[in-house]
Design an enzyme around this catalytic site. Sequence first.
Site, PDB file in Angstrom:
ATOM      1  N   LYS A  19     -25.265  10.456 -13.586  1.00 31.16           N
ATOM      2  CA  LYS A  19     -25.561  11.368 -12.363  1.00 31.16           C
ATOM      3  C   LYS A  19     -26.620  10.505 -11.349  1.00 31.16           C
ATOM      4  CE  LYS A  19     -27.430  16.041 -11.399  1.00 31.16           C
ATOM      5  NZ  LYS A  19     -27.980  16.944 -11.685  1.00 31.16           N
ATOM      6  N   GLU A  61     -30.495   3.016 -20.156  1.00 33.99           N
ATOM      7  CA  GLU A  61     -29.550   2.707 -21.194  1.00 33.99           C
ATOM      8  C   GLU A  61     -27.967   2.408 -20.421  1.00 33.99           C
ATOM      9  OE1 GLU A  61     -31.523   5.341 -21.304  1.00 33.99           O
ATOM     10  OE2 GLU A  61     -32.170   5.874 -23.146  1.00 33.99           O
ATOM     11  N   GLY A 106     -26.704  17.534 -15.818  1.00 27.43           N
ATOM     12  CA  GLY A 106     -25.923  16.875 -16.593  1.00 27.43           C
ATOM     13  C   GLY A 106     -25.154  17.381 -17.739  1.00 27.43           C
ATOM     14  N   ARG A 107     -25.948  18.157 -18.522  1.00 32.75           N
ATOM     15  CA  ARG A 107     -25.383  18.551 -19.771  1.00 32.75           C
ATOM     16  C   ARG A 107     -24.215  19.711 -19.479  1.00 32.75           C
ATOM     17  NH1 ARG A 107     -30.566  19.557 -19.111  1.00 32.75           N
ATOM     18  NH2 ARG A 107     -31.485  21.747 -18.684  1.00 32.75           N
ATOM     19  N   GLU A 154     -31.887  20.921 -24.802  1.00 37.61           N
ATOM     20  CA  GLU A 154     -32.487  20.665 -23.445  1.00 37.61           C
ATOM     21  C   GLU A 154     -32.797  21.854 -22.584  1.00 37.61           C
ATOM     22  OE1 GLU A 154     -30.457  17.753 -21.045  1.00 37.61           O
ATOM     23  OE2 GLU A 154     -31.817  16.242 -21.992  1.00 37.61           O
ATOM     24  N   HIS A 189     -20.374  20.224 -48.893  1.00 37.59           N
ATOM     25  CA  HIS A 189     -20.722  19.281 -49.934  1.00 37.59           C
ATOM     26  C   HIS A 189     -22.046  18.447 -49.481  1.00 37.59           C
ATOM     27  CE1 HIS A 189     -16.882  20.319 -51.892  1.00 37.59           C
ATOM     28  NE2 HIS A 189     -16.445  20.282 -50.567  1.00 37.59           N
ATOM     29  N   LYS A 208     -39.472   8.505 -21.696  1.00 38.81           N
ATOM     30  CA  LYS A 208     -38.855   7.354 -20.510  1.00 38.81           C
ATOM     31  C   LYS A 208     -40.199   6.355 -19.940  1.00 38.81           C
ATOM     32  CE  LYS A 208     -34.934   9.960 -18.962  1.00 38.81           C
ATOM     33  NZ  LYS A 208     -34.321  10.756 -17.880  1.00 38.81           N
TER      34      LYS A 208
HETATM   35  O1  F6P Z   1     -33.011  12.074 -20.261  1.00 37.41           O
HETATM   36  C1  F6P Z   1     -31.999  13.075 -20.404  1.00 37.41           C
HETATM   37  C2  F6P Z   1     -31.208  13.250 -19.249  1.00 37.41           C
HETATM   38  O2  F6P Z   1     -31.619  13.313 -17.968  1.00 37.41           O
HETATM   39  C3  F6P Z   1     -29.919  14.394 -19.475  1.00 37.41           C
HETATM   40  O3  F6P Z   1     -30.593  15.416 -18.862  1.00 37.41           O
HETATM   41  C4  F6P Z   1     -28.758  13.535 -18.808  1.00 37.41           C
HETATM   42  O4  F6P Z   1     -27.528  14.175 -19.371  1.00 37.41           O
HETATM   43  C5  F6P Z   1     -28.974  12.012 -19.337  1.00 37.41           C
HETATM   44  O5  F6P Z   1     -30.281  12.154 -19.337  1.00 37.41           O
HETATM   45  C6  F6P Z   1     -28.167  11.147 -18.506  1.00 37.41           C
HETATM   46  O6  F6P Z   1     -28.577  11.104 -17.049  1.00 37.41           O
HETATM   47  P1  F6P Z   1     -27.706  10.364 -16.021  1.00 37.41           P
HETATM   48  O7  F6P Z   1     -26.455  11.131 -16.160  1.00 37.41           O
HETATM   49  O8  F6P Z   1     -28.552  10.734 -14.738  1.00 37.41           O
HETATM   50  O9  F6P Z   1     -27.579   9.042 -16.512  1.00 37.41           O
END
Ligand code: F6P
Length: 536
Positions: free
Chosen positions: A197, A203, A255-256, A341, A372, A501
Amino acid sequence: MNLETLNKLALERNDQTILGLFDTDTDRAQGFSISTGDLLFDYSKTQIDADIRNALIRLCDEAGLADRRTAMFDGAKINETEGRSVLHTALRNLDGGPVEVDGLDVMPDVLDTLHRMRVFAEEVRGGAVIGAGGSLTDVVNIGIGGSDLGPVMATHALAPYHDGPRLHYVSNVDGAHIADTLRQLDPTRTLVIVASKTFTTIETMTNARTARAWMADGGGDPAKQFAAVSSALDKTQAFGIPSEHVFGFADWVGGRYSVWGPVGLPVMIAVGSNAFDAFLRGGQAMDVHFQAAAWFENMPVLLALVGIWHRQVLGHSSRAVLPYDQRLLRLPAYFQQLEMESNGKSVAMDGSPLTGPSGPVVWGEPGTNGQHAFYQLIHQGTDVIPCEFMVAAEGHEPELVHHHRLLLANCFAQSEALMRGRGLDEARQLMADKGLQGEELERQARHRVFPGNRPSSTLIYPMLTPFVLGQIIALYEHRVFVEGVLLGINSFDQWGVELGKELATSLGPVVDGEISADGKDGSTAALVAYALRHRD
Ligand code: F6P
């Protein structure tokens, strides 16, 4: 949230067992379950009775739930700490009317992007989008959190409908993830989708750069074989992704909550645009139900109220999500982000501290595997863990129908066992039947006692189709929303992820050995020192 009445009812019913509720009300199973479409949600195996349910439902009115719901669907800026609307529902508003944000109807853009996604997905599937080495055999989605968990979950869930290219997901910045994924792929016939987003997530951007270098070095063409899904179109352009391969979405999609839109592109490529449409329609059907049904027959509301009863009234700190559906193996992880979250907050919307607990810890694994592994604690541990079972009446494997019957039997047996338990007398009898006597009989019997009276609910659906999956995901989204409204919190921000972060950014050069760890706490400095000592 005023829980006085509910706390009183809980105390008064301290000795009331769930099994006892079935004895006094022979229609309890019907009275304490609801359906919408083909879904059935059964919460009769909880301590909730008519008085408790009434008191729980009153919370909805006290919290102004109806107005909050209208505000969300109407595009009001209910995400107050970020000044944003919350409109993931617009992404599945296929037959709905206009939805306005700041006086502008967002639906033309939503539908236009959906159309572009469909065209692109079908071109990839049909071989019209090609790589340097020919038609695309594999798609790698690079994203994390909401830009990963939703599509991963849905891709697994819809495996029987998967007839497009192979899909792979890379999320972790751990180089092992991308290395293990790319090792098996042909860089000239792979499409990489960078899903973020913000297009700044460290990452994702690190993995995206690594994938681009891998593709260029291996004879692929990143200019043709990269696509992006983002709200930050300036950044996708700066990364060099051609605009016809970029699918944007607005900041009012959290995002979620984003799997319904461009973040769902890999799913659409896997299963095709028709199946993806069915997924959207399932979500939309749940939206219609959530907006229309009275509280006592409203599935997301009841699911939320069961959650409030267990967490806020009875104080159970975790809940287990237990899909008896192997293809929902990533659903617990998806719900973890969705619920934790969203509702893992300590302050109310106005900044005042919460007076009670926030949302619970959510965790789980598919059955029967969990049986199990960790069910021992659920049955006999000292903590009560409300369980949410899910199962399909029918599987996708007609030739393996005996497997599915065993699956169903196990699912139903677990909720029955949790409720029924096994008393000491019965355990003694079992030991006596085995020939034990005296102290040894007593000792062994105590280990075989199950306290019972442990609550669970079951969501049962005909079959895990795209439509049903859409219903289930939207059901839980609205459940989280309702719980958040009752708690008085903002379910749509996630400030709690920021500090880690920031510190990771500041620790980067320390871990690189460029600057010293002076000023860090002793533990962090010692860990850095260890890492530096053991490098190479
Ligand atoms: O660090 C949490 C977060 O902001 C989530 O809410 C989100 O889904 C994820 O990181 C990834 O964010 P992006 O889609 O901006 O890479």
